[in-house]
Design a protein around this motif. Structure first.
Motif, PDB file in Angstrom:
ATOM      1  N   ASN A  78       6.575  -4.248 -17.891  1.00 22.49           N
ATOM      2  CA  ASN A  78       5.502  -4.897 -17.157  1.00 22.49           C
ATOM      3  C   ASN A  78       5.729  -4.703 -15.663  1.00 22.49           C
ATOM      4  N   PHE A  79       4.637  -4.653 -14.897  1.00 20.29           N
ATOM      5  CA  PHE A  79       4.736  -4.308 -13.479  1.00 20.29           C
ATOM      6  C   PHE A  79       4.112  -5.380 -12.580  1.00 20.29           C
ATOM      7  N   ILE A  80       4.788  -5.604 -11.447  1.00 24.99           N
ATOM      8  CA  ILE A  80       4.229  -6.415 -10.366  1.00 24.99           C
ATOM      9  C   ILE A  80       4.334  -5.571  -9.100  1.00 24.99           C
ATOM     10  N   ILE A  81       3.201  -5.293  -8.467  1.00 28.59           N
ATOM     11  CA  ILE A  81       3.189  -4.456  -7.269  1.00 28.59           C
ATOM     12  C   ILE A  81       3.160  -5.324  -6.023  1.00 28.59           C
ATOM     13  N   ILE A  82       4.023  -4.967  -5.052  1.00 28.64           N
ATOM     14  CA  ILE A  82       4.013  -5.595  -3.730  1.00 28.64           C
ATOM     15  C   ILE A  82       3.313  -4.627  -2.781  1.00 28.64           C
ATOM     16  N   SER A  83       2.319  -5.110  -2.081  1.00 27.59           N
ATOM     17  CA  SER A  83       1.511  -4.203  -1.273  1.00 27.59           C
ATOM     18  C   SER A  83       1.163  -4.818   0.072  1.00 27.59           C
ATOM     19  N   GLY A  84       1.169  -3.974   1.098  1.00 23.98           N
ATOM     20  CA  GLY A  84       0.627  -4.387   2.385  1.00 23.98           C
ATOM     21  C   GLY A  84      -0.886  -4.333   2.327  1.00 23.98           C
ATOM     22  N   TYR A  85      -1.545  -5.048   3.190  1.00 29.05           N
ATOM     23  CA  TYR A  85      -3.011  -5.113   3.164  1.00 29.05           C
ATOM     24  C   TYR A  85      -3.638  -3.728   3.304  1.00 29.05           C
ATOM     25  N   ASP A  86      -3.035  -2.878   4.142  1.00 24.39           N
ATOM     26  CA  ASP A  86      -3.611  -1.566   4.426  1.00 24.39           C
ATOM     27  C   ASP A  86      -3.599  -0.634   3.218  1.00 24.39           C
ATOM     28  N   ASN A  87      -2.678  -0.837   2.291  1.00 29.15           N
ATOM     29  CA  ASN A  87      -2.621   0.063   1.137  1.00 29.15           C
ATOM     30  C   ASN A  87      -2.946  -0.660  -0.169  1.00 29.15           C
ATOM     31  N   PHE A  88      -3.653  -1.787  -0.064  1.00 30.12           N
ATOM     32  CA  PHE A  88      -3.972  -2.562  -1.257  1.00 30.12           C
ATOM     33  C   PHE A  88      -4.900  -1.790  -2.188  1.00 30.12           C
ATOM     34  N   GLN A  89      -5.896  -1.071  -1.619  1.00 24.36           N
ATOM     35  CA  GLN A  89      -6.795  -0.286  -2.456  1.00 24.36           C
ATOM     36  C   GLN A  89      -6.038   0.822  -3.183  1.00 24.36           C
ATOM     37  N   TYR A  90      -5.073   1.409  -2.497  1.00 22.48           N
ATOM     38  CA  TYR A  90      -4.245   2.438  -3.111  1.00 22.48           C
ATOM     39  C   TYR A  90      -3.462   1.847  -4.283  1.00 22.48           C
ATOM     40  N   ALA A  91      -2.960   0.645  -4.092  1.00 25.24           N
ATOM     41  CA  ALA A  91      -2.190  -0.009  -5.147  1.00 25.24           C
ATOM     42  C   ALA A  91      -3.044  -0.254  -6.382  1.00 25.24           C
ATOM     43  N   GLN A  92      -4.336  -0.518  -6.181  1.00 27.24           N
ATOM     44  CA  GLN A  92      -5.208  -0.815  -7.308  1.00 27.24           C
ATOM     45  C   GLN A  92      -5.417   0.389  -8.231  1.00 27.24           C
ATOM     46  N   LYS A  93      -5.082   1.580  -7.755  1.00 23.45           N
ATOM     47  CA  LYS A  93      -5.175   2.766  -8.600  1.00 23.45           C
ATOM     48  C   LYS A  93      -4.236   2.657  -9.800  1.00 23.45           C
ATOM     49  N   ALA A  94      -3.219   1.813  -9.659  1.00 24.37           N
ATOM     50  CA  ALA A  94      -2.237   1.661 -10.734  1.00 24.37           C
ATOM     51  C   ALA A  94      -2.827   0.958 -11.945  1.00 24.37           C
ATOM     52  N   ILE A  95      -4.072   0.508 -11.862  1.00 21.63           N
ATOM     53  CA  ILE A  95      -4.685  -0.171 -13.000  1.00 21.63           C
ATOM     54  C   ILE A  95      -4.766   0.747 -14.205  1.00 21.63           C
ATOM     55  N   ARG A  96      -4.797   2.068 -13.958  1.00 23.39           N
ATOM     56  CA  ARG A  96      -4.858   3.026 -15.067  1.00 23.39           C
ATOM     57  C   ARG A  96      -3.574   2.995 -15.901  1.00 23.39           C
ATOM     58  N   TYR A  97      -2.495   2.439 -15.293  1.00 22.33           N
ATOM     59  CA  TYR A  97      -1.222   2.340 -16.010  1.00 22.33           C
ATOM     60  C   TYR A  97      -0.970   0.917 -16.506  1.00 22.33           C
ATOM     61  N   GLY A  98      -2.016   0.113 -16.491  1.00 25.54           N
ATOM     62  CA  GLY A  98      -1.902  -1.235 -17.027  1.00 25.54           C
ATOM     63  C   GLY A  98      -1.384  -2.271 -16.054  1.00 25.54           C
ATOM     64  N   VAL A  99      -1.316  -1.933 -14.762  1.00 31.92           N
ATOM     65  CA  VAL A  99      -0.840  -2.896 -13.766  1.00 31.92           C
ATOM     66  C   VAL A  99      -1.944  -3.899 -13.464  1.00 31.92           C
ATOM     67  N   THR A 100      -1.624  -5.176 -13.565  1.00 31.50           N
ATOM     68  CA  THR A 100      -2.604  -6.233 -13.287  1.00 31.50           C
ATOM     69  C   THR A 100      -2.125  -7.224 -12.241  1.00 31.50           C
ATOM     70  N   GLU A 101      -0.863  -7.114 -11.833  1.00 31.71           N
ATOM     71  CA  GLU A 101      -0.295  -8.078 -10.887  1.00 31.71           C
ATOM     72  C   GLU A 101      -0.062  -7.419  -9.528  1.00 31.71           C
ATOM     73  N   TYR A 102      -0.723  -7.971  -8.492  1.00 30.87           N
ATOM     74  CA  TYR A 102      -0.575  -7.463  -7.132  1.00 30.87           C
ATOM     75  C   TYR A 102      -0.240  -8.614  -6.199  1.00 30.87           C
ATOM     76  N   LEU A 103       0.762  -8.422  -5.367  1.00 35.72           N
ATOM     77  CA  LEU A 103       1.134  -9.430  -4.380  1.00 35.72           C
ATOM     78  C   LEU A 103       1.077  -8.803  -2.993  1.00 35.72           C
ATOM     79  N   LEU A 104       0.359  -9.475  -2.095  1.00 35.80           N
ATOM     80  CA  LEU A 104       0.285  -8.998  -0.719  1.00 35.80           C
ATOM     81  C   LEU A 104       1.477  -9.496   0.083  1.00 35.80           C
ATOM     82  N   LYS A 105       1.982  -8.652   0.974  1.00 31.33           N
ATOM     83  CA  LYS A 105       3.048  -9.065   1.890  1.00 31.33           C
ATOM     84  C   LYS A 105       2.457  -9.937   2.985  1.00 31.33           C
ATOM     85  N   PRO A 106       3.212 -10.938   3.474  1.00 34.20           N
ATOM     86  CA  PRO A 106       4.518 -11.386   2.978  1.00 34.20           C
ATOM     87  C   PRO A 106       4.381 -12.116   1.634  1.00 34.20           C
ATOM     88  N   VAL A 107       5.355 -11.903   0.765  1.00 30.50           N
ATOM     89  CA  VAL A 107       5.292 -12.450  -0.588  1.00 30.50           C
ATOM     90  C   VAL A 107       5.465 -13.962  -0.555  1.00 30.50           C
TER      91      VAL A 107
END
Length: 338
Positions: A78-107
């Protein structure tokens, strides 16, 4: 009990996340850390974590590439992605791999706690699979230290138990065997050994599968037993001397593997075989011993000691110290009469 791997290249962010994870549920899981995506990939093949918390932007290998590689190899996680605001859309591409958890910095610790809770709920049968992967890794770690007969018997028992698994579907059972096959063949390739064992037939019967894995085990056992008889003392001494001299730095698995002229994955298992500890555990032991000296010989504050011995944050230092010594730094100083 399950394992969490935190992959983050910024030392203070990585330490903060590890500290928060430990505060959330130290009794429920163990935590390891990687300084970049390449290290994380190597550690995944050693630790087989159930949850990966990863920054999306890292050197060597970014978080999305890491998740893609895990997905392509069929490693259950299972995956939890930590992402800065500027690359949040890029992080959402991981949905194709079943990623559903995203946390913006600062955590935020409450958001992390909720993400871990959801991840734990989604683990399901991964706990059962993880037990077999841990059992497999323990056996692999013992290669070179046990007789070929003992290793062969344990491997045969493990493969036989996987083949008889009832709690997971046949596809998941087959995938587990493929992961074992990939790991052992990767080790053979890593050691530059020729593999006289033919590929396992797609529709092989159970006894053939067990015999195939025993052949791979025999190849590795023979090489590692010979290797243990050669003089590797100068290499491990070189590495340990460096660690004792540079413990204040944010030492990485990548850096130390380069020093030993080994790949990251091979160095990780080799170092543990030589010292009985992971690289992180070994470094932390050095830092704690130095911290104990400073507590006894100076009046420095905890945050000053943490900085001097190489811990990125004071809370992380206090947690590691207490886990190692059994008491907090302040209690240690008082107990020793300072």
């Amino acid at each position: 009990m399950y394992h969490i791997l935190v992959a983050e290249d910024e030392p203070w962010i990585r330490s903060s996340v590890v500290e928060m994870v430990s505060r959330i549920g130290v009794e429920s899981f163990t935590v390891s850390e990687a300084t970049n995506g390449e290290e994380a990939w190597a550690l995944i093949q050693e630790l087989w974590p159930t949850v990966l918390i990863t920054d999306i932007m890292m050197p060597k290998m970014d978080g999305l590439s890491l998740i893609q590689k895990i997905h392509d190899h069929g490693i259950p996680m299972n995956f939890i992605i930590i992402s800065g605001y500027d690359n949040f859309q890029y992080a959402q591409k991981a949905i194709r791999y079943g990623v559903t958890e995203y946390l913006l910095k600062p955590v935020d610790i409450e958001q992390l706690k909720e993400a871990l809770r959801r991840a734990e709920e989604g683990i399901g049968s991964l706990k059962d699979i993880s037990q077999y992967m841990s059992r497999f890794q323990q056996l692999v770690n013992a290669f070179g230290e046990v007789s070929p007969q003992t290793a062969g018997r344990k491997m045969a028992d493990l493969i036989d138990s996987v083949l008889k698994l009832k709690m997971i579907n046949p596809a998941a059972r087959l995938n587990l065997l493929r992961i074992f096959d990939w790991k052992l063949n990767g080790m053979i390739k890593e050691l530059s050994l020729e593999q006289p064992v033919p590929s396992i037939p797609a529709e092989a019967e159970d006894p053939v599968i067990v015999r195939y894995f025993n052949q791979l085990t025999d190849i590795l056992i023979l090489h590692l037993s010979k290797q243990s008889m050669t003089n590797t003392n100068h290499i491990i001494k070189k590495v340990c001397d460096y660690l004792h001299s540079h413990y204040r730095k944010d030492l990485s698995l990548t850096e130390m593997a380069q020093l030993a002229n080994m790949s990251i994955s091979y160095f990780s298992s080799w170092f543990k075989r030589c010292t009985g500890r992971t690289l992180v555990q070994y470094i932390q032991e050095i830092r704690i011993e130095k911290a104990k000296q400073l507590l006894l010989e100076t009046q420095l504050k905890n945050y000053e000691i943490a900085e001097r011995v190489g811990f990125a944050t004071q809370p992380y230092f206090i947690r590691v110290f207490k886990n190692s010594v059994g008491v907090s730094p302040n209690a240690f100083r008082k107990r020793m009469g300072q």
